[in-house]
Design a protein around this motif. Structure first.
Motif, PDB file in Angstrom:
ATOM      1  N   LYS A 117      37.265 -43.666 -41.407  1.00  0.00           N
ATOM      2  CA  LYS A 117      38.626 -44.140 -41.692  1.00  0.00           C
ATOM      3  C   LYS A 117      39.132 -44.916 -40.473  1.00  0.00           C
ATOM      4  O   LYS A 117      39.243 -44.362 -39.385  1.00  0.00           O
ATOM      5  CB  LYS A 117      39.552 -42.952 -41.965  1.00  0.00           C
ATOM      6  CG  LYS A 117      39.710 -42.628 -43.444  1.00  0.00           C
ATOM      7  CD  LYS A 117      40.870 -41.667 -43.651  1.00  0.00           C
ATOM      8  CE  LYS A 117      41.180 -41.476 -45.120  1.00  0.00           C
ATOM      9  NZ  LYS A 117      41.773 -42.633 -45.767  1.00  0.00           N
ATOM     10  N   ASP A 118      39.421 -46.188 -40.658  1.00  0.00           N
ATOM     11  CA  ASP A 118      39.902 -47.002 -39.541  1.00  0.00           C
ATOM     12  C   ASP A 118      41.245 -46.510 -39.030  1.00  0.00           C
ATOM     13  O   ASP A 118      41.463 -46.364 -37.833  1.00  0.00           O
ATOM     14  CB  ASP A 118      40.042 -48.471 -39.977  1.00  0.00           C
ATOM     15  CG  ASP A 118      38.678 -49.121 -40.164  1.00  0.00           C
ATOM     16  OD1 ASP A 118      37.712 -48.587 -39.591  1.00  0.00           O
ATOM     17  OD2 ASP A 118      38.592 -50.116 -40.878  1.00  0.00           O
ATOM     18  N   LYS A 119      42.159 -46.255 -39.973  1.00  0.00           N
ATOM     19  CA  LYS A 119      43.502 -45.795 -39.621  1.00  0.00           C
ATOM     20  C   LYS A 119      43.906 -44.663 -40.558  1.00  0.00           C
ATOM     21  O   LYS A 119      43.593 -44.717 -41.755  1.00  0.00           O
ATOM     22  CB  LYS A 119      44.521 -46.943 -39.760  1.00  0.00           C
ATOM     23  CG  LYS A 119      44.333 -48.081 -38.771  1.00  0.00           C
ATOM     24  CD  LYS A 119      44.767 -47.681 -37.374  1.00  0.00           C
ATOM     25  CE  LYS A 119      44.574 -48.832 -36.389  1.00  0.00           C
ATOM     26  NZ  LYS A 119      44.863 -48.434 -35.001  1.00  0.00           N
ATOM     27  N   TYR A 120      44.568 -43.663 -40.021  1.00  0.00           N
ATOM     28  CA  TYR A 120      45.052 -42.590 -40.894  1.00  0.00           C
ATOM     29  C   TYR A 120      46.349 -41.989 -40.338  1.00  0.00           C
ATOM     30  O   TYR A 120      46.719 -42.231 -39.186  1.00  0.00           O
ATOM     31  CB  TYR A 120      43.987 -41.504 -41.103  1.00  0.00           C
ATOM     32  CG  TYR A 120      43.418 -40.865 -39.850  1.00  0.00           C
ATOM     33  CD1 TYR A 120      43.995 -39.718 -39.297  1.00  0.00           C
ATOM     34  CD2 TYR A 120      42.274 -41.378 -39.244  1.00  0.00           C
ATOM     35  CE1 TYR A 120      43.454 -39.120 -38.180  1.00  0.00           C
ATOM     36  CE2 TYR A 120      41.723 -40.787 -38.112  1.00  0.00           C
ATOM     37  CZ  TYR A 120      42.325 -39.647 -37.588  1.00  0.00           C
ATOM     38  OH  TYR A 120      41.787 -39.057 -36.472  1.00  0.00           O
ATOM     39  N   THR A 121      47.035 -41.254 -41.213  1.00  0.00           N
ATOM     40  CA  THR A 121      48.313 -40.631 -40.848  1.00  0.00           C
ATOM     41  C   THR A 121      48.125 -39.132 -40.710  1.00  0.00           C
ATOM     42  O   THR A 121      47.262 -38.531 -41.370  1.00  0.00           O
ATOM     43  CB  THR A 121      49.384 -40.940 -41.908  1.00  0.00           C
ATOM     44  OG1 THR A 121      48.850 -40.631 -43.206  1.00  0.00           O
ATOM     45  CG2 THR A 121      49.785 -42.403 -41.861  1.00  0.00           C
ATOM     46  N   SER A 143      42.869 -44.304 -33.819  1.00  0.00           N
ATOM     47  CA  SER A 143      42.695 -44.287 -35.280  1.00  0.00           C
ATOM     48  C   SER A 143      43.937 -43.783 -36.010  1.00  0.00           C
ATOM     49  O   SER A 143      44.018 -43.910 -37.229  1.00  0.00           O
ATOM     50  CB  SER A 143      41.514 -43.370 -35.653  1.00  0.00           C
ATOM     51  OG  SER A 143      40.344 -43.800 -35.017  1.00  0.00           O
ATOM     52  N   ILE A 144      44.875 -43.186 -35.267  1.00  0.00           N
ATOM     53  CA  ILE A 144      46.012 -42.533 -35.927  1.00  0.00           C
ATOM     54  C   ILE A 144      47.212 -43.481 -35.947  1.00  0.00           C
ATOM     55  O   ILE A 144      47.719 -43.884 -34.901  1.00  0.00           O
ATOM     56  CB  ILE A 144      46.351 -41.197 -35.234  1.00  0.00           C
ATOM     57  CG1 ILE A 144      45.137 -40.256 -35.319  1.00  0.00           C
ATOM     58  CG2 ILE A 144      47.550 -40.537 -35.895  1.00  0.00           C
ATOM     59  CD1 ILE A 144      45.263 -38.979 -34.525  1.00  0.00           C
ATOM     60  N   GLU A 145      47.660 -43.797 -37.160  1.00  0.00           N
ATOM     61  CA  GLU A 145      48.685 -44.815 -37.365  1.00  0.00           C
ATOM     62  C   GLU A 145      50.103 -44.244 -37.229  1.00  0.00           C
ATOM     63  O   GLU A 145      50.945 -44.804 -36.540  1.00  0.00           O
ATOM     64  CB  GLU A 145      48.503 -45.416 -38.754  1.00  0.00           C
ATOM     65  CG  GLU A 145      48.985 -46.832 -38.878  1.00  0.00           C
ATOM     66  CD  GLU A 145      48.457 -47.462 -40.158  1.00  0.00           C
ATOM     67  OE1 GLU A 145      48.481 -48.696 -40.217  1.00  0.00           O
ATOM     68  OE2 GLU A 145      48.021 -46.732 -41.083  1.00  0.00           O
TER      69      GLU A 145
END
Length: 330
Positions: A117-121, A143-145
């Motif tokens: 996962k490129d970006k995640y919440t 990686s964490i948006e």
């Protein structure tokens, strides 16, 4: 200067200035830690009621360090030490910190399960003083948006706020009962050191599937259901649970929820030696919310961790876990 020496130097400044502020503001040490952390972050002394002599004493301490010269992990560990000192001074059941070794292991699991996962919440619904959350952020921030933290304890939340600021992490914080409605969009990942015990609000518990037929419901069961509610389909919960989660008198209420809404990807039992009493021992559970394309592994990741200090045994376990990930998380 070594990382240990840097951490000790920074802790010394936080501790000495907190001691001064505790005396001058007539507050508890933990509150003084939050006050001095805010001073460090803002680069000024915010307590206008202090006399000039006290301000000079504080300034001398603050001027002895430059915050930008410290690594984020050094700041986290120094601030953590001060919080731990404060928690020992005024023991409250909800004032406990996730041990460092556990936080680092949770961070390892997050990296493995969120790989690809490129970006995640991310949401921590019982953020406490923010040590678990910032441990993860210090490894996976790129990686964490978006990051959300919730806690009912305003002092702990203030400590998280300062903790995140000092480490330059953007976190949205909510001071509320986490088991009441949360005005947070569904996230990709929930991490939580679950508060263990009974939830006193029986009326609030009625909104949950895992509610007890009579008497109080286990808070940790409610937190699991709330975490699943706030996940996107296919999202993960990585949470610390009591070892007896599936053997307690209310486990029959939790199991249908998990069967219906989640897949148990793994359970990692922490070393019993970490806990003063066996009944206080914990494990890490990894749940994945049901959704399109979500499939159960052929075999869940089931691990009994040796002592973290036993390097050879830990190395063997990590190799076995890496093998599981290579088969199940391609």
């Amino acid at each position: 200067m070594s990382q240990l020496a840097s951490m000790e130097k920074l802790f010394g400044v936080i501790d000495q200035t907190a001691i001064i502020l505790r005396k001058e503001l007539n507050c508890v040490y933990l509150e003084a830690v939050a006050e001095t952390g805010e001073n460090l972050f803002q680069g000024t002394i915010l307590q206008e009621e202090l006399d000039e002599v006290t301000k000079k004493r504080l300034k001398k301490e603050y001027d002895s360090i430059t915050l930008d010269h410290f690594e984020k992990e050094t700041i986290r560990k120094a601030y953590q030490l001060a919080i731990l000192k404060g928690m020992k001074e005024a023991v409250q059941p909800n004032h406990q910190m996730t041990p460092d070794a556990v936080g680092l292991f949770v961070s390892y699991l997050v990296g493995k399960f969120m790989a690809g996962k490129d970006k995640y919440t991310l949401l921590d619904p019982a953020v406490g003083a923010g040590n678990l959350l910032t441990t993860i952020l210090n490894t996976h921030a790129a990686s964490i948006e978006h990051v959300y933290g919730v806690d009912v304890d305003d002092l702990l939340l203030q400590l998280t706020y300062v903790n995140a600021n000092l480490q330059k992490h953007g976190v949205q914080l909510f001071n509320q009962d986490s088991l009441q409605p949360l005005f947070i969009d569904p996230v990709d990942l929930v991490v939580c050191d679950l508060p263990v015990g009974y939830y006193p609000n029986d009326e609030g518990a009625k909104e949950y599937k895992v509610r007890a037929e009579e008497g109080h419901t286990y808070a940790h069961h409610l937190f699991i259901e709330q975490s699943l509610r706030h996940l996107k389909d296919g999202g993960y919960v990585v949470a610390l649970i009591p070892n007896n989660l599936f053997e307690s008198e209310q486990s029959h209420l939790l199991q249908p929820l998990l069967k219906e809404e989640a897949i148990v990807q793994g359970i990692v039992q922490l070393p019993l030696s970490m806990f003063k009493q066996e009944q206080a021992a914990k494990s890490i559970i990894i749940l994945q919310k049901q959704g399109e394309g979500v499939t159960a592994p052929d075999q869940a990741l089931l691990v009994n961790l040796p002592k973290f200090s036993n390097r050879e045994a830990m190395s063997d376990i990590m190799a076995q876990m890496d093998q599981w990930f290579s088969v199940n998380k391609k």
